[in-house]
Design a protein around this motif. Sequence first.
Motif, PDB file in Angstrom:
ATOM      1  N   GLU A 141      59.025  34.626  48.978  1.00 48.75           N
ATOM      2  CA  GLU A 141      58.983  35.345  47.702  1.00 48.75           C
ATOM      3  C   GLU A 141      57.876  36.393  47.709  1.00 48.75           C
ATOM      4  O   GLU A 141      58.045  37.488  47.183  1.00 48.75           O
ATOM      5  CB  GLU A 141      58.793  34.381  46.528  1.00 48.75           C
ATOM      6  N   GLY A 142      56.741  36.091  48.341  1.00 51.27           N
ATOM      7  CA  GLY A 142      55.663  37.077  48.449  1.00 51.27           C
ATOM      8  C   GLY A 142      56.106  38.289  49.243  1.00 51.27           C
ATOM      9  O   GLY A 142      55.789  39.429  48.898  1.00 51.27           O
ATOM     10  N   ARG A 143      56.863  38.070  50.300  1.00 51.21           N
ATOM     11  CA  ARG A 143      57.364  39.181  51.104  1.00 51.21           C
ATOM     12  C   ARG A 143      58.371  39.999  50.316  1.00 51.21           C
ATOM     13  O   ARG A 143      58.360  41.226  50.360  1.00 51.21           O
ATOM     14  CB  ARG A 143      58.000  38.682  52.396  1.00 51.21           C
ATOM     15  N   LEU A 152      44.709  31.887  53.840  1.00 51.81           N
ATOM     16  CA  LEU A 152      44.764  33.336  53.658  1.00 51.81           C
ATOM     17  C   LEU A 152      46.167  33.859  53.941  1.00 51.81           C
ATOM     18  O   LEU A 152      46.881  33.337  54.786  1.00 51.81           O
ATOM     19  CB  LEU A 152      43.768  34.022  54.595  1.00 51.81           C
ATOM     20  N   SER A 153      46.544  34.906  53.237  1.00 54.26           N
ATOM     21  CA  SER A 153      47.853  35.519  53.438  1.00 54.26           C
ATOM     22  C   SER A 153      47.695  37.035  53.521  1.00 54.26           C
ATOM     23  O   SER A 153      46.962  37.616  52.725  1.00 54.26           O
ATOM     24  CB  SER A 153      48.778  35.170  52.273  1.00 54.26           C
ATOM     25  N   PRO A 154      48.414  37.665  54.438  1.00 53.12           N
ATOM     26  CA  PRO A 154      48.362  39.124  54.515  1.00 53.12           C
ATOM     27  C   PRO A 154      49.359  39.806  53.573  1.00 53.12           C
ATOM     28  O   PRO A 154      49.600  40.997  53.680  1.00 53.12           O
ATOM     29  CB  PRO A 154      48.726  39.393  55.971  1.00 53.12           C
ATOM     30  N   LEU A 155      49.939  39.067  52.628  1.00 51.40           N
ATOM     31  CA  LEU A 155      50.967  39.629  51.759  1.00 51.40           C
ATOM     32  C   LEU A 155      50.476  40.258  50.451  1.00 51.40           C
ATOM     33  O   LEU A 155      51.209  41.056  49.879  1.00 51.40           O
ATOM     34  CB  LEU A 155      52.034  38.572  51.459  1.00 51.40           C
ATOM     35  N   PRO A 156      49.295  39.950  49.935  1.00 55.36           N
ATOM     36  CA  PRO A 156      48.879  40.623  48.698  1.00 55.36           C
ATOM     37  C   PRO A 156      48.810  42.139  48.891  1.00 55.36           C
ATOM     38  O   PRO A 156      48.499  42.634  49.973  1.00 55.36           O
ATOM     39  CB  PRO A 156      47.491  40.044  48.418  1.00 55.36           C
ATOM     40  N   PHE A 157      49.129  42.870  47.812  1.00 57.52           N
ATOM     41  CA  PHE A 157      49.207  44.321  47.944  1.00 57.52           C
ATOM     42  C   PHE A 157      48.645  45.063  46.743  1.00 57.52           C
ATOM     43  O   PHE A 157      48.805  46.271  46.618  1.00 57.52           O
ATOM     44  CB  PHE A 157      50.663  44.745  48.154  1.00 57.52           C
ATOM     45  N   ASP A 158      47.965  44.366  45.832  1.00 58.16           N
ATOM     46  CA  ASP A 158      47.460  45.011  44.620  1.00 58.16           C
ATOM     47  C   ASP A 158      46.456  46.120  44.917  1.00 58.16           C
ATOM     48  O   ASP A 158      46.249  47.007  44.087  1.00 58.16           O
ATOM     49  CB  ASP A 158      46.833  43.985  43.685  1.00 58.16           C
ATOM     50  N   HIS A 159      45.841  46.098  46.071  1.00 61.82           N
ATOM     51  CA  HIS A 159      44.837  47.093  46.426  1.00 61.82           C
ATOM     52  C   HIS A 159      45.438  48.349  47.063  1.00 61.82           C
ATOM     53  O   HIS A 159      44.706  49.266  47.420  1.00 61.82           O
ATOM     54  CB  HIS A 159      43.831  46.470  47.406  1.00 61.82           C
ATOM     55  N   ILE A 160      46.745  48.425  47.174  1.00 68.26           N
ATOM     56  CA  ILE A 160      47.395  49.547  47.842  1.00 68.26           C
ATOM     57  C   ILE A 160      48.113  50.417  46.810  1.00 68.26           C
ATOM     58  O   ILE A 160      48.835  49.917  45.952  1.00 68.26           O
ATOM     59  CB  ILE A 160      48.393  49.042  48.903  1.00 68.26           C
ATOM     60  N   ASN A 161      47.914  51.727  46.902  1.00 71.11           N
ATOM     61  CA  ASN A 161      48.579  52.681  46.016  1.00 71.11           C
ATOM     62  C   ASN A 161      49.914  53.079  46.647  1.00 71.11           C
ATOM     63  O   ASN A 161      49.949  53.752  47.670  1.00 71.11           O
ATOM     64  CB  ASN A 161      47.696  53.903  45.806  1.00 71.11           C
ATOM     65  N   PHE A 162      51.011  52.693  46.013  1.00 66.54           N
ATOM     66  CA  PHE A 162      52.335  52.984  46.543  1.00 66.54           C
ATOM     67  C   PHE A 162      52.993  54.187  45.856  1.00 66.54           C
ATOM     68  O   PHE A 162      54.151  54.469  46.097  1.00 66.54           O
ATOM     69  CB  PHE A 162      53.264  51.778  46.366  1.00 66.54           C
ATOM     70  N   LEU A 163      52.292  54.868  44.999  1.00 63.69           N
ATOM     71  CA  LEU A 163      52.936  55.903  44.203  1.00 63.69           C
ATOM     72  C   LEU A 163      52.779  57.306  44.782  1.00 63.69           C
ATOM     73  O   LEU A 163      53.019  58.288  44.108  1.00 63.69           O
ATOM     74  CB  LEU A 163      52.407  55.860  42.770  1.00 63.69           C
ATOM     75  N   GLY A 164      52.411  57.425  46.042  1.00 64.00           N
ATOM     76  CA  GLY A 164      52.332  58.736  46.677  1.00 64.00           C
ATOM     77  C   GLY A 164      53.678  59.158  47.232  1.00 64.00           C
ATOM     78  O   GLY A 164      54.663  58.444  47.166  1.00 64.00           O
ATOM     79  N   VAL A 217      51.231  44.518  56.234  1.00 63.99           N
ATOM     80  CA  VAL A 217      50.823  43.200  56.737  1.00 63.99           C
ATOM     81  C   VAL A 217      49.800  43.346  57.858  1.00 63.99           C
ATOM     82  O   VAL A 217      48.803  42.606  57.902  1.00 63.99           O
ATOM     83  CB  VAL A 217      52.061  42.390  57.202  1.00 63.99           C
ATOM     84  N   LEU A 218      49.994  44.316  58.758  1.00 66.65           N
ATOM     85  CA  LEU A 218      49.031  44.538  59.831  1.00 66.65           C
ATOM     86  C   LEU A 218      47.676  44.954  59.267  1.00 66.65           C
ATOM     87  O   LEU A 218      46.636  44.411  59.657  1.00 66.65           O
ATOM     88  CB  LEU A 218      49.542  45.593  60.810  1.00 66.65           C
ATOM     89  N   TRP A 219      47.667  45.911  58.348  1.00 69.54           N
ATOM     90  CA  TRP A 219      46.411  46.365  57.735  1.00 69.54           C
ATOM     91  C   TRP A 219      45.681  45.184  57.077  1.00 69.54           C
ATOM     92  O   TRP A 219      44.487  44.989  57.284  1.00 69.54           O
ATOM     93  CB  TRP A 219      46.680  47.454  56.710  1.00 69.54           C
TER      94      TRP A 219
END
Length: 92
Positions: free
Chosen positions: A4-6, A73-85, A44-46
Amino acid sequence: MLTEGRHRMARRVFSGQRCELRQNCGEGMEDQLGALGPALNAVVLWNSLYLDRAAKQLAADGLPVTDDLLARLSPLPFDHINFLGRYEVFRL
């Protein structure tokens, strides 16, 4: 939970939560959807590299970094990434 996170991240990467395709039907749409996998992998890599660096820094600072903590720990959180570019992806 991991799946679900993915999916949640895929929806955010795909449309920036706007739920719209920016290309017309056909090849443009396929290109947009085809870029989703590499974009998810890049996030996920970042996150993985960042988490690794953060854990190593905490350990170097003398804080306890246990295997139990690392396993959570999970590499799936993304709240810190700006996707609106607007991003141009070129096909070779």
